[in-house]
Write a protein that holds these residues in place. Sequence first.
Motif, PDB file in Angstrom:
ATOM      1  N   PHE B 238       0.744  -0.997  -0.077  1.00 55.46           N
ATOM      2  CA  PHE B 238       0.082  -0.041   0.054  1.00 55.46           C
ATOM      3  C   PHE B 238       0.929   1.080  -0.011  1.00 55.46           C
ATOM      4  O   PHE B 238       0.531   2.190  -0.730  1.00 55.46           O
ATOM      5  CB  PHE B 238      -0.821  -0.145   1.167  1.00 55.46           C
ATOM      6  CG  PHE B 238      -1.635   1.240   1.346  1.00 55.46           C
ATOM      7  CD1 PHE B 238      -2.861   1.829   0.744  1.00 55.46           C
ATOM      8  CD2 PHE B 238      -1.322   2.229   2.486  1.00 55.46           C
ATOM      9  CE1 PHE B 238      -3.538   2.815   0.948  1.00 55.46           C
ATOM     10  CE2 PHE B 238      -1.920   3.293   2.728  1.00 55.46           C
ATOM     11  CZ  PHE B 238      -2.847   3.696   2.033  1.00 55.46           C
ATOM     12  N   LEU B 239       2.181   1.071   0.688  1.00 52.67           N
ATOM     13  CA  LEU B 239       2.821   2.357   1.113  1.00 52.67           C
ATOM     14  C   LEU B 239       3.717   2.557  -0.425  1.00 52.67           C
ATOM     15  O   LEU B 239       4.448   3.382  -0.712  1.00 52.67           O
ATOM     16  CB  LEU B 239       3.646   2.296   2.278  1.00 52.67           C
ATOM     17  CG  LEU B 239       3.079   2.572   3.397  1.00 52.67           C
ATOM     18  CD1 LEU B 239       3.679   2.337   4.691  1.00 52.67           C
ATOM     19  CD2 LEU B 239       2.223   3.959   3.633  1.00 52.67           C
ATOM     20  N   LEU B 254      -5.125  -1.500  -3.280  1.00 55.03           N
ATOM     21  CA  LEU B 254      -5.522  -0.326  -2.139  1.00 55.03           C
ATOM     22  C   LEU B 254      -4.757   0.866  -2.321  1.00 55.03           C
ATOM     23  O   LEU B 254      -5.375   2.134  -1.754  1.00 55.03           O
ATOM     24  CB  LEU B 254      -5.326  -0.826  -1.028  1.00 55.03           C
ATOM     25  CG  LEU B 254      -6.411  -1.909  -0.191  1.00 55.03           C
ATOM     26  CD1 LEU B 254      -5.990  -2.833   0.669  1.00 55.03           C
ATOM     27  CD2 LEU B 254      -7.697  -1.003   0.298  1.00 55.03           C
ATOM     28  N   ALA B 257      -6.113   4.037  -3.723  1.00 56.42           N
ATOM     29  CA  ALA B 257      -7.279   4.983  -3.073  1.00 56.42           C
ATOM     30  C   ALA B 257      -6.395   6.143  -2.261  1.00 56.42           C
ATOM     31  O   ALA B 257      -7.440   6.913  -1.728  1.00 56.42           O
ATOM     32  CB  ALA B 257      -8.013   3.931  -1.812  1.00 56.42           C
ATOM     33  N   THR B 258      -5.125   6.008  -2.449  1.00 59.24           N
ATOM     34  CA  THR B 258      -4.411   7.333  -2.114  1.00 59.24           C
ATOM     35  C   THR B 258      -4.813   8.380  -2.713  1.00 59.24           C
ATOM     36  O   THR B 258      -4.692   9.497  -2.498  1.00 59.24           O
ATOM     37  CB  THR B 258      -3.004   7.273  -1.633  1.00 59.24           C
ATOM     38  OG1 THR B 258      -2.590   6.539  -3.051  1.00 59.24           O
ATOM     39  CG2 THR B 258      -2.690   6.181  -0.262  1.00 59.24           C
ATOM     40  N   PRO B 260      -7.687  10.793  -3.958  1.00 62.28           N
ATOM     41  CA  PRO B 260      -8.969  11.054  -3.191  1.00 62.28           C
ATOM     42  C   PRO B 260      -9.960  10.767  -4.088  1.00 62.28           C
ATOM     43  O   PRO B 260     -11.038  10.279  -3.794  1.00 62.28           O
ATOM     44  CB  PRO B 260      -9.000  12.491  -2.955  1.00 62.28           C
ATOM     45  CG  PRO B 260      -7.527  12.949  -2.692  1.00 62.28           C
ATOM     46  CD  PRO B 260      -6.613  11.889  -3.575  1.00 62.28           C
ATOM     47  N   LEU B 263     -10.596   7.176  -4.050  1.00 64.81           N
ATOM     48  CA  LEU B 263     -10.983   6.860  -2.840  1.00 64.81           C
ATOM     49  C   LEU B 263     -12.706   7.119  -2.813  1.00 64.81           C
ATOM     50  O   LEU B 263     -13.554   6.252  -2.349  1.00 64.81           O
ATOM     51  CB  LEU B 263     -10.421   7.493  -1.687  1.00 64.81           C
ATOM     52  CG  LEU B 263     -11.035   7.151  -0.256  1.00 64.81           C
ATOM     53  CD1 LEU B 263     -10.674   5.894   0.130  1.00 64.81           C
ATOM     54  CD2 LEU B 263     -10.471   8.035   0.869  1.00 64.81           C
ATOM     55  N   GLU B 264     -13.134   8.353  -3.299  1.00 65.24           N
ATOM     56  CA  GLU B 264     -14.270   8.995  -3.262  1.00 65.24           C
ATOM     57  C   GLU B 264     -15.397   8.275  -4.094  1.00 65.24           C
ATOM     58  O   GLU B 264     -16.590   8.076  -3.889  1.00 65.24           O
ATOM     59  CB  GLU B 264     -14.290  10.516  -3.314  1.00 65.24           C
ATOM     60  CG  GLU B 264     -15.565  11.107  -2.402  1.00 65.24           C
ATOM     61  CD  GLU B 264     -15.612  12.581  -2.545  1.00 65.24           C
ATOM     62  OE1 GLU B 264     -14.585  13.269  -3.031  1.00 65.24           O
ATOM     63  OE2 GLU B 264     -16.685  13.073  -2.165  1.00 65.24           O
ATOM     64  N   TRP B 267     -14.937   3.371  -5.984  1.00 63.84           N
ATOM     65  CA  TRP B 267     -14.855   2.181  -4.980  1.00 63.84           C
ATOM     66  C   TRP B 267     -14.593   1.022  -5.470  1.00 63.84           C
ATOM     67  O   TRP B 267     -13.938   0.052  -4.946  1.00 63.84           O
ATOM     68  CB  TRP B 267     -16.336   2.134  -4.162  1.00 63.84           C
ATOM     69  CG  TRP B 267     -17.488   1.683  -5.272  1.00 63.84           C
ATOM     70  CD1 TRP B 267     -18.253   2.496  -5.742  1.00 63.84           C
ATOM     71  CD2 TRP B 267     -17.651   0.442  -5.370  1.00 63.84           C
ATOM     72  NE1 TRP B 267     -19.318   1.626  -6.450  1.00 63.84           N
ATOM     73  CE2 TRP B 267     -18.833   0.475  -6.437  1.00 63.84           C
ATOM     74  CE3 TRP B 267     -17.452  -0.964  -5.080  1.00 63.84           C
ATOM     75  CZ2 TRP B 267     -19.560  -0.713  -6.934  1.00 63.84           C
ATOM     76  CZ3 TRP B 267     -17.860  -2.098  -5.656  1.00 63.84           C
ATOM     77  CH2 TRP B 267     -18.822  -1.851  -6.593  1.00 63.84           C
ATOM     78  N   TRP B 270     -10.734  -0.181  -4.956  1.00 64.78           N
ATOM     79  CA  TRP B 270     -10.215  -0.606  -3.644  1.00 64.78           C
ATOM     80  C   TRP B 270     -10.997  -1.348  -2.978  1.00 64.78           C
ATOM     81  O   TRP B 270     -10.478  -1.997  -1.913  1.00 64.78           O
ATOM     82  CB  TRP B 270      -9.460   0.732  -3.112  1.00 64.78           C
ATOM     83  CG  TRP B 270     -10.489   1.533  -2.474  1.00 64.78           C
ATOM     84  CD1 TRP B 270     -11.387   2.541  -3.309  1.00 64.78           C
ATOM     85  CD2 TRP B 270     -11.238   1.584  -1.257  1.00 64.78           C
ATOM     86  NE1 TRP B 270     -12.328   3.325  -2.578  1.00 64.78           N
ATOM     87  CE2 TRP B 270     -12.166   2.907  -1.365  1.00 64.78           C
ATOM     88  CE3 TRP B 270     -10.909   1.184  -0.272  1.00 64.78           C
ATOM     89  CZ2 TRP B 270     -13.039   3.301  -0.132  1.00 64.78           C
ATOM     90  CZ3 TRP B 270     -11.567   1.575   1.344  1.00 64.78           C
ATOM     91  CH2 TRP B 270     -12.432   2.476   0.817  1.00 64.78           C
ATOM     92  N   VAL B 271     -12.533  -1.065  -2.782  1.00 58.78           N
ATOM     93  CA  VAL B 271     -13.147  -2.075  -1.774  1.00 58.78           C
ATOM     94  C   VAL B 271     -12.780  -3.372  -2.038  1.00 58.78           C
ATOM     95  O   VAL B 271     -12.847  -3.975  -0.867  1.00 58.78           O
ATOM     96  CB  VAL B 271     -14.552  -1.505  -1.764  1.00 58.78           C
ATOM     97  CG1 VAL B 271     -15.370  -2.265  -0.838  1.00 58.78           C
ATOM     98  CG2 VAL B 271     -14.614   0.027  -1.272  1.00 58.78           C
ATOM     99  N   ALA B 274      -9.817  -4.433  -0.359  1.00 58.43           N
ATOM    100  CA  ALA B 274      -9.717  -4.429   1.240  1.00 58.43           C
ATOM    101  C   ALA B 274     -10.593  -5.479   1.747  1.00 58.43           C
ATOM    102  O   ALA B 274     -10.282  -6.158   2.953  1.00 58.43           O
ATOM    103  CB  ALA B 274     -10.666  -2.862   1.807  1.00 58.43           C
TER     104      ALA B 274
END
Lengths: 320, 302, 310
Positions: B238-239, B254, B257-258, B260, B263-264, B267, B270-271, B274
């Motif tokens: 992830f990092l 994932l 998703a950094t 925005p 992320l917003e 979905w 990344w969902v 996760a």
Amino acid sequence: MWKFIVRRLVITFPQIILLSVLVFIMAQMMPGDALSGMIDPNIDPAAIEKQRENLGLNDPWHERYVDWVGGLLQGDLGESFRFKMEVTELVEQRLINSFWLGVATLFFTYLIAIPLGIISGRWNDTWGDQLITGYTYIGFATPLFIFALVMLWVFGFQLQWFPTGGSVEPGLTPGSFDYVWSKFQHLLLPALSLALIATVNTVQYLRSEIVDTKQKDFIITARAKGASESRVYNRHIFRNSLLPIAAFFGFEITGLIGGTVFVEQIFGYPGMGLLFMESILLRDYTVVIAVVLLFGIASILGALISDIILSLVDPRIRIK
Amino acid sequence: METTDVKMDETTQGVTKSPSGARIFWREIVRDKLALISLIFLVLITAFVYGISLILDQKEIVTVDLFAIHQPPSEEFWLGTDYGGRDIFGQLIIGTRNSLSIGILVTLMTGVIGVVYGLISGYFGGHVDNIMMRILDFFLILPFLMVVIVFVAIVPKYSVFTFSLIMTAFLWMGIARLIRSKVLQEKELDYAQASKTLGSSNIKIMFTQVLPNITSLIIVTMTLNLAANIGLESGLSFLGFGFPESTPSLGTLLSYATNPQTLEYRWWIWVPAAVLILLLMLAVRNVGEALKRAADARQRRG
Amino acid sequence: MGFLEVEDLKVYFPIKGGLFNRTLGNIKAVDGVSFSIEQGKTYGLVGESGSGKTTTGRAIIGLNDITSGKVLFEGKDLTSKKSKTASVRKDIQMIFQDPYSSLNPKKRVLDIVAEPIRNFEKLSKQEEKKRVQELLEMVGLSPESILKYPHEFSGGQRQRIGVARAIALKPKLIIADEPVSALDVSVQAQVLNFMQDIQKELNLTYLFISHDLGVVKHMCDEIGIMYKGRYVEQGTKQDIFENPQHIYTKRLVAAIPDIDPRHRAEQKQFREDVQREYEQSYNDYFDSEGLAYGLQSVSDTHLVALPEKG
Ligand SMILES: Nc1ncnc2c1ncn2[C@@H]1O[C@H](COP(=O)(O)OP(=O)(O)OP(=O)(O)O)[C@@H](O)[C@H]1O
Ligand SMILES: [Mg+2]
């Protein structure tokens, strides 16, 4: 008692020395040195070589190590290649931000853990306890970064209750109420995300501690003597179970360090963790080294504090 | 020498049959419904991702397709596409496979190092143990995440293998410590002492006498470690310091998703990853906890 | 030169603690013990719990480090570093007190009994199996047992497996540390008799450790009585049972239950007398720390710990 503390301190020094050696080795392995970033690439190689000689970069490694440690002891963490400023200066504001994030996280950790642990320990096997146990079960298996992402998504973006990045609204005057309030708002979501995951251990520990203490002889005696139930809990059980929790304080610090990297990255909170990530991507290695060193020392001190508190609280561990 | 009466008492005296370790493990898992479901889930998903990834064209999945950027789920792309127009579903499968593989690899490597370290430290005790434990304490205290990231960043010739080596180098301590304290008790038992009087060497006693008696602890610990290692790997990916670019892992998905925007609004990127990480970790832990109960006779359910 | 000679054996366990885990003091588990055993005989080591019997046995076989003193086996010094791994060791074997913990629960009987054989001899799988079966037959277990695990046997049977393992290398000396105290009384006699049988058969020497004087009377030729790491009395079976000199021994002997019910009242009276004498003359027999004095001879075979008179 003092003997234990002295013994524990004596272990701490070699740990710090080892840490410095490890960090030094890392620094040596990193591509380039202070000069590759500092000097104009147009200068001819021979001149650079001369410069290196002058700066002592060609000395045998142990001499360089001694120089480096000497510098550290005088508070000299070197200079950032990228920002052309002293690392100490660069780190200062970030350290303060991370410090407050840490404080808030610890505060929330205990604020959540103590009531939940007590409820689930005192009334174990009720539905309340099962709910809390369910939470710790999920929390235990959830990686912090996923949880933080979800928190940001839900509370930052969907509900828009919290700001989604930075440590303060730009344009506010430092020191004003608005400024402090904005800082607090920015802190809240990252700290809560960290705390909700970090607290799980403590809740579990507190619960089993209370459940265990309940069955101890002195509690049964106290009950038999006619002490009221709440008195038994307040005077005996909580006191016995809460003290060890206090002792985990130091270990929490160690645990927080990994957590801040994720949380600061996700929430764009400008603390040490984010500084670390930025510098490593920019290959700003003096900064990287400084951050690792500082965090390493913080872990060592955290463990030291915990061991000392634990030994005050629980005489059993002193013996070994 | 009259042996008849003795042979008789062999059959008449209270002979208790205790089942073998594997059977106890199995019985506990069957009795714990959650663990059983978890195990079935794990078996299915493992078979599925390893099976499918044999057929899947990996090249195609990781090739950028600029005409299909950020598509929502559809007939063609079940879970949509990412910023490079790459199929999320395919990446999810390859990612799961990669995450599982490295989780298992790192767990095995830390297991071997931890068991050997713990055996030596616990068996010899005294000064050896003292020094080895001080070293272990030091590793334990290091800020794991940062040290690993730094090594990942500076190691030349970075590959999946070097990545797992780096992870292993800073993750063997937990199991080593558990094994050591168990061995400390185990070596005092008469059977280990007896081996000494029978002329067995220390190495032989450690590996052929003591080791078989701590296998259940090793299995339990390694199972729980596997869950943790899957989480750690996905965190590092992830990092951006986990798997190299070319090999996606669940953490890689994932990391999108950094952004925005992703992320917003997106979905589907990344969902699923996760959820999958979460399910994998929970399932492995459920199995691990059941094994742990089985290994500890007092906690067994059946 | 005797068969086994123990000279002034001392085994101290350090008490650690304080700053840097320094040694603060010692537990004197064995504090100056000397005795010798003749080949083919059984020597009984008796004493209450914690008196240092096990430690003495373990020190002889090399499981505990010796603080000072000598152990000579057929004239060879076992305390010197060299002999620790040498073949002398295979001549001394041990039978452990607890038949439940002394057999590795994860090993089959074949592997358990073959362990010493594999360490010292090179046998083919077939020969090895045959040897193990012979040994099992010798201790009265069926040869089919080789594929079973220890938990499939009763306590008495396990102890037989332990014996089979101990005699696998045809040792000369066997240290038996309370070999029957963990067993049912009904099985005890069985195991003891069978130990006597194989003793004759293989010309074994026993160092027989026990806290039960009754058992020792049945088994031993010579006896040493230990108390707090020291000897209080040593002699032949007759010396100890018919002519006990030390008050501690007298009390132990008086405590042996008499099976004949007609003597019950008599015996109770006798026991009370001895107990009274014990309390009255305790200070005459033990020094200010409650430890026994040095041994003095009463006869050729009989030594008693008495204060030096005059
Ligand atoms: N490894 C050890 N470390 C410290 N003290 C020990 C150790 N082994 C034995 N001791 C101590 O040495 C003393 C003698 O113990 P030992 O086991 O020899 O007694 P014993 O006569 O065999 O008793 P029992 O009849 O209970 O088996 C005891 O006080 C015991 O606590
Ligand atoms: Mg004993």
